[in-house]
Motif scaffolding. Sequence first.
Motif, short mmCIF file in Angstrom:
data_model
loop_
_atom_site.label_atom_id
_atom_site.label_comp_id
_atom_site.label_asym_id
_atom_site.label_seq_id
_atom_site.Cartn_x
_atom_site.Cartn_y
_atom_site.Cartn_z
N LEU A 141 -7.55 2.69 0.21
CA LEU A 141 -6.15 2.28 0.25
C LEU A 141 -5.75 1.82 -1.14
O LEU A 141 -6.42 0.97 -1.73
N PHE A 142 -4.65 2.36 -1.67
CA PHE A 142 -4.22 2.05 -3.04
C PHE A 142 -2.90 1.29 -3.03
O PHE A 142 -1.96 1.67 -2.33
N SER A 143 -2.85 0.24 -3.84
CA SER A 143 -1.65 -0.58 -3.95
C SER A 143 -1.23 -0.69 -5.42
O SER A 143 -2.09 -0.79 -6.31
N PRO A 144 0.08 -0.72 -5.71
CA PRO A 144 0.55 -0.86 -7.09
C PRO A 144 0.53 -2.30 -7.58
O PRO A 144 0.95 -2.58 -8.70
N ARG A 145 0.08 -3.23 -6.77
CA ARG A 145 -0.03 -4.61 -7.23
C ARG A 145 -1.44 -5.14 -7.02
O ARG A 145 -2.20 -4.60 -6.21
N GLU A 146 -1.78 -6.19 -7.73
CA GLU A 146 -3.08 -6.81 -7.55
C GLU A 146 -3.06 -7.70 -6.31
O GLU A 146 -2.05 -8.34 -6.02
N LEU A 147 -4.16 -7.69 -5.61
CA LEU A 147 -4.29 -8.59 -4.47
C LEU A 147 -5.00 -9.86 -4.95
O LEU A 147 -6.08 -9.78 -5.54
N HIS A 148 -4.41 -10.99 -4.72
CA HIS A 148 -4.99 -12.24 -5.20
C HIS A 148 -5.63 -13.05 -4.07
O HIS A 148 -6.22 -14.10 -4.31
N ASP A 149 -5.49 -12.57 -2.86
CA ASP A 149 -5.97 -13.32 -1.70
C ASP A 149 -6.94 -12.44 -0.92
O ASP A 149 -6.60 -11.32 -0.51
N VAL A 158 0.86 -1.19 0.00
CA VAL A 158 0.00 0.00 0.00
C VAL A 158 0.89 1.24 0.00
O VAL A 158 1.80 1.35 0.82
N GLU A 159 0.63 2.14 -0.94
CA GLU A 159 1.48 3.33 -1.06
C GLU A 159 0.70 4.63 -1.01
O GLU A 159 1.30 5.71 -1.11
N ALA A 160 -0.62 4.56 -0.85
CA ALA A 160 -1.41 5.80 -0.78
C ALA A 160 -2.70 5.54 -0.03
O ALA A 160 -3.27 4.44 -0.09
N VAL A 161 -3.14 6.55 0.72
CA VAL A 161 -4.41 6.49 1.42
C VAL A 161 -5.17 7.79 1.17
O VAL A 161 -4.58 8.88 1.14
#
Length: 222
Positions: free
Chosen positions: A125-133, A28-31
């Motif tokens: 909450l923003f993440s630069p990768r996909e969450l698979h779980d 997570v890199e941004a909120v």
Amino acid sequence: MLTPVNFDSPALDSLLSEWVSALREFAVEAVVVLGPDPFGGRSDREVVAVHPPVQAVAAQALARSEDFGAPWSGSDAPLVAWQHIAKSDPVAPGNWRMLWLARGFQTVIRIEFPLPAGRAFECFLFSPRELHDRAEAASLAWSALNIWPVVRRTLVQARGVLSPRERDCLAHAFGGMTARESALVLECTDRTVNYHLANAMAKLKVDNKMAAIQRACWLGEL
């Protein structure tokens, strides 16, 4: 356009920075925290806070969109939503997803904190990768639920327009107390209670007590 509160509140910005750092294992890199515009319509939202500040433009685009807005909150939709940004709704010019994708973000987790009259605070909450779980998404939502009381308290301290006494009088009115009953609790006169209520109504730009209570809730002050 409201300036995000953390731009002028080192305490809030530090809190958000520490939160993002704690979520580094999930990338997570941004909120972003959105809140209802207390002086706008039911669908109007403001960017209350965004970290890091460089994402302010993308956050404003999200606030202006109708995604996750009043229709969502008024439906049976979940309080926690998880989206792969590129795989959700079709991307149109000016869409907030375009801006976040351009900044390298792939996933957004949205957690709602309901307020009276169909409004809500929304945490993204923003993440630069996909969450698979799904467990990862649940962990992120849990982190937001745990830190929200501190974030909200810090927001109110930085954003609040009411004095402590005005807030107390409104809180007692919200609880159904008359001015006389509030005066007994606060150890003052009825006239003093009504004076503070009138000041609160003026600051919140309304002409009755119930509307003042409602707007104070939307600001997080009650």
